[in-house]
Design a protein around this motif. Sequence first.
Motif, PDB file in Angstrom:
ATOM      1  N   VAL A 918     -11.191  -2.483 -13.028  1.00 48.08           N
ATOM      2  CA  VAL A 918     -10.122  -1.544 -12.681  1.00 48.08           C
ATOM      3  C   VAL A 918     -10.665  -0.128 -12.810  1.00 48.08           C
ATOM      4  CG1 VAL A 918      -7.836  -0.730 -13.320  1.00 48.08           C
ATOM      5  CG2 VAL A 918      -8.367  -3.161 -13.451  1.00 48.08           C
ATOM      6  N   SER A 919     -10.428   0.702 -11.794  1.00 45.23           N
ATOM      7  CA  SER A 919     -10.929   2.074 -11.805  1.00 45.23           C
ATOM      8  C   SER A 919     -10.063   2.955 -12.692  1.00 45.23           C
ATOM      9  CB  SER A 919     -10.941   2.646 -10.382  1.00 45.23           C
ATOM     10  OG  SER A 919      -9.594   2.813  -9.927  1.00 45.23           O
ATOM     11  N   ARG A 921      -8.504   5.677 -11.805  1.00 44.17           N
ATOM     12  CA  ARG A 921      -7.278   6.016 -11.101  1.00 44.17           C
ATOM     13  C   ARG A 921      -6.286   4.859 -11.174  1.00 44.17           C
ATOM     14  NH1 ARG A 921      -4.985  10.529 -10.065  1.00 44.17           N
ATOM     15  NH2 ARG A 921      -6.658  11.396  -8.781  1.00 44.17           N
ATOM     16  N   GLU A 922      -6.782   3.622 -11.027  1.00 46.12           N
ATOM     17  CA  GLU A 922      -5.916   2.451 -11.094  1.00 46.12           C
ATOM     18  C   GLU A 922      -5.335   2.286 -12.501  1.00 46.12           C
ATOM     19  OE1 GLU A 922      -8.212  -0.090  -7.588  1.00 46.12           O
ATOM     20  OE2 GLU A 922      -8.691  -0.390  -9.713  1.00 46.12           O
ATOM     21  N   VAL A 925      -2.392   4.479 -12.656  1.00 41.76           N
ATOM     22  CA  VAL A 925      -1.270   3.882 -11.930  1.00 41.76           C
ATOM     23  C   VAL A 925      -0.620   2.782 -12.758  1.00 41.76           C
ATOM     24  CG1 VAL A 925      -0.633   2.555  -9.872  1.00 41.76           C
ATOM     25  CG2 VAL A 925      -2.237   4.480  -9.670  1.00 41.76           C
ATOM     26  N   ASN A 935       6.654   3.839  -6.522  1.00 43.31           N
ATOM     27  CA  ASN A 935       5.460   4.335  -5.835  1.00 43.31           C
ATOM     28  C   ASN A 935       5.617   5.795  -5.449  1.00 43.31           C
ATOM     29  OD1 ASN A 935       4.343   1.867  -6.112  1.00 43.31           O
ATOM     30  ND2 ASN A 935       4.409   1.279  -3.951  1.00 43.31           N
ATOM     31  N   THR A 948      -1.259   5.596  -0.383  1.00 43.25           N
ATOM     32  CA  THR A 948      -2.407   5.430  -1.284  1.00 43.25           C
ATOM     33  C   THR A 948      -1.994   4.702  -2.560  1.00 43.25           C
ATOM     34  OG1 THR A 948      -3.425   7.442  -0.444  1.00 43.25           O
ATOM     35  CG2 THR A 948      -4.191   6.659  -2.580  1.00 43.25           C
ATOM     36  N   ILE A 949      -0.835   5.052  -3.100  1.00 40.22           N
ATOM     37  CA  ILE A 949      -0.353   4.389  -4.309  1.00 40.22           C
ATOM     38  C   ILE A 949      -0.087   2.917  -4.025  1.00 40.22           C
ATOM     39  CG2 ILE A 949       1.482   4.327  -6.045  1.00 40.22           C
ATOM     40  CD1 ILE A 949      -0.482   6.712  -6.227  1.00 40.22           C
ATOM     41  N   THR A 951      -1.607   1.056  -1.925  1.00 38.94           N
ATOM     42  CA  THR A 951      -2.931   0.407  -1.877  1.00 38.94           C
ATOM     43  C   THR A 951      -3.466   0.168  -3.288  1.00 38.94           C
ATOM     44  OG1 THR A 951      -3.415   1.485   0.221  1.00 38.94           O
ATOM     45  CG2 THR A 951      -5.285   0.610  -1.006  1.00 38.94           C
ATOM     46  N   HIS A 952      -3.324   1.175  -4.183  1.00 39.43           N
ATOM     47  CA  HIS A 952      -3.762   1.014  -5.572  1.00 39.43           C
ATOM     48  C   HIS A 952      -3.040  -0.156  -6.232  1.00 39.43           C
ATOM     49  CE1 HIS A 952      -6.526   4.256  -5.908  1.00 39.43           C
ATOM     50  NE2 HIS A 952      -5.636   5.250  -5.789  1.00 39.43           N
ATOM     51  N   ASN A 955      -4.445  -3.456  -5.042  1.00 37.72           N
ATOM     52  CA  ASN A 955      -5.762  -3.706  -5.652  1.00 37.72           C
ATOM     53  C   ASN A 955      -5.629  -4.129  -7.107  1.00 37.72           C
ATOM     54  OD1 ASN A 955      -7.146  -3.099  -3.301  1.00 37.72           O
ATOM     55  ND2 ASN A 955      -7.420  -0.922  -3.834  1.00 37.72           N
ATOM     56  N   ILE A 956      -4.698  -3.500  -7.824  1.00 40.06           N
ATOM     57  CA  ILE A 956      -4.473  -3.852  -9.239  1.00 40.06           C
ATOM     58  C   ILE A 956      -4.027  -5.297  -9.352  1.00 40.06           C
ATOM     59  CG2 ILE A 956      -2.948  -3.440 -11.208  1.00 40.06           C
ATOM     60  CD1 ILE A 956      -2.983  -0.420 -10.301  1.00 40.06           C
TER      61      ILE A 956
END
Length: 993
Positions: A918-919, A921-922, A925, A935, A948-949, A951-952, A955-956
Amino acid sequence: MSAANSTGAFLERDDLVARLAQQVDAVEGNGPRFVAITGEAGVGKTRLVEELRRRDSGEATYLYGRAFQATATTPYAVWVDALEQHLRLLPRRELLHVLPGGSDLPRLFPACQHLSLEPLPAPNGDIGSEQVRLFGQMGTMLSRMARDRRLVVVLDNLQWADASSVELLHAVVRALDGCKVLIFGIYRGDDLRSDSSLNVCVESLVRLGLAESLAVPPLTVDATGAILIEETGRNWPTGAVHQLHHLTQGNAFFVREFGKHAAARGRDVPPTWNSIDEMPGTVQALLNERLRELDEACRRVLAFAAAFEAPIGYRLLLVLTGFDEERLLDATDRLCALRFLAEIVDGHDVAYAFHKPLVQAIVYRGMGAARRQFLHRTIAAEVMRTDDHDAATIARHLLAGAAADRQHDALPYLLRAAHDAVSVFGNHEAIALLDSALQLARTHVDSRALLPRIHLDHGESFKRLGRFTEAIDSWTQALPLADARVAATLRRCIARTHWQAGHEKEAMRVLQDGIARLAEAEATEEAAFLRQEYALSLARQGRLQEALDEAARALALTDEERHPEAVARIHIVICLAHGYRGDLRSAVQAIKKSLALCEDLPYPGAAFLAHYTMAGLLRYEGDFAVFEQHCDACMRIAERMHSVALVSWAQSIRIERYTFEGRVDEAIELGKSALALDQTTGQGAVLPRTHAFLAVAYWVAGDLAKARHHLDESKRLVSELEKNELRVVVVQACCEAFVAFHEGRFEAVLTLLSALRDTITKPVPITFYALHPHALSLAAEAAARLGRAEEAKKFLHELQLLRKPSASGCDGTTLHVQGLLRQMQRDFQGACHDLGRAAEHWEATQRPWNAARARVDLAEALAASGADDLSVAALNAAGAIYTSIRATREAAAVGQRLRQAGRRPLFGQPRKTLGQPVSNRETEVIALVAQGKSNKEIASLLFLSELTIETHVKNILRKLGLKSRTQVAAYAVQRARSNSVMPLAIFEAQIAR
């Protein structure tokens, strides 16, 4: 070569044997050709090589040679001793092969003389050239002997080798390049001067890279014990093993000889190792032989050093021996070089101590009694004249050197030394000094008036060490001899120690008897101290008004400026009484007054009691940092006083708070340490509480068997000791109620607490809560879970009456019980609100155990209201909390509930991501999702687009293997718990949504 492990006492030197084995294995390479094995006599150098040979699998030939003091001038004697026997066993053909042609060696080795070889002619009488030729022939012979297998030549006792042997060693080692020959040189480094030919030889070879040194260290204490077991066939007490190790400094030969001696005597009782009668004859003979080699000056220095015992200063030695400085320096240098003495330098001061206590014992006991007394009288006279030494030193030498009718001269010095020892809490030293003082005072009529005061210090030293029976016995012996004032002090000490040992009834009897017998001491400081002790005992039993009245009487007798300690202790009583009533503000004011008075007191006993009392009142409520400060202060004072008894007090008081703050492992370790100390000292005052606290800690940790064992022990001790002290009785009963509550026995909880309430002084709720706030909380929750709403509300009302700024536990309990009651009334939204706030409150006040329980109940209320995802999240949060504090049984129960609901627990071992990590930024979030942000809200906060949120978030979910935002929130809670940071509004925000 074989590296099989050895057994027995040699095991600890396996690493040294392995190093030697490596040298043997590397002999054909670029390794050293010579290994110097050094160490003092008897340390085990030769045995090390013998062990190496025992482990060898037959790949090397070992040749042993030994130098002797008697042959110290015989040329090449050690080499002849090493090689002669081997050469004698060789067949003639082999012998002819190993000897160089036209050799000079038959003249050196009798085994070769029958060969009738013609020696080479001496080169024009040049002895030096002939020696060089001989050295070369010796190197050639050794290389030929090692043609088929490695050759190890062991030269023992090289410190006695002649100069020719040392020169031959240097030449041969330099000539052995490429040969399978390794030479071990064994010698006592302490018997050689730094400029000796052997030291010069070894240093030269080391510089050339042809040699290395291996120092053999002394045995450890464990190895000393192992040798004793090996020699005697039985285990030895730890004290006897440590004493022998100290006496011998781990010298293997001495230890083994002592073991053989003890086995021969066949005694079941350990010998007193420092008695000359208990020393093996072999040890005495060896040391006496070395002592006989010394000149008169050295022996005189050793005699005074042995009589002085402690390190003896250079200036004092100069006066005692009567030597001029040059003669004394020659003697001390010689003794240090031979390792009889060790030089100790402290700034400009120089002193000497025996390298081995064993040598001191041999020297001292080897002198006649008259000489020993003369030495002690001489030392005593000089140290009294210069006044450079402490009173204990003077007293010891006066006692040892004086005739029986003059020993009472030592009494003033004994008392001064004992007072100094008591002042710095040297308790063992004080007891030894006071034992001697008591013996002298009893035998001299003029000194008997001192006995009560001597007994006071004597008993106090015993008490600090936790030897309560001996302390009480000493004080009791003094009572018939004491006047009214000293008798009041003695009774106070006796009562206090009875209380600490758990004998409350006897303590109260002694105190009441003491007050009745005050007589002319009624208006004295001693009377104030006695009344203060009585007031403290009353407060501990819950007789608060009587305690305050008695404290007022004591305060009226005391002048604060003259007797600050008495006033400080009286304020401790006032603090305890107010604290038991629940008036923490007045309690804190009283304790601050006490601590201010204690600051400048030389004796810190009152300061310890003040800090301990305040820590006891803060251990459930109040600032954790302040609680820790008081506990740390207690520990520092206990360590300063060298009091093992008080150390356990400072440990025990932390157990329960640590347990409920989630530090269960720390709580258990503290409990085990405190319990061991309590059992050693027989502290009946705290032992039942320690058992009760440990029971709760083990229960939280999931070890039910140990929890019940400690709870049973606590109940047994309370009954056997007939305990009435509120702190003990209440803690034991409430810990028992705690276990019963979490086992689901709610009726038993109410029965236990109802019986307890009937035993406590009115007003019940205040005293009850101030002693143990879990009591009313348990009662209220037990009643709620039994469906007794009115009874639960009554308990909540009592809690509300107690609510103070410092009593934050009332808020959490009130919210939790209100939530349960609303759930009973099917007001699920109100229940979720209250239970969520309760969980949030417990998290904010660092009570993870309570927080997890609130979240479990919250999950049930959420499920009943149809919020299944939030219910699962609450259970996962509870499970994560339980896991973080090692409450494995509760965590497993929560996991089972989740699985029964068809959900997978998200707690336990740290969750592994399914792909990329997990990055950062993630991670941001995740935190915002956990707070219930949409969001759109997250995009606004992070200055990103809503797409963008989205998408995050996708991915999470993919990386963590999750299915919903609710599971992301639960994951965030778990991660926050593992980092000791808990978002406080997660569930409140989700419930509101």
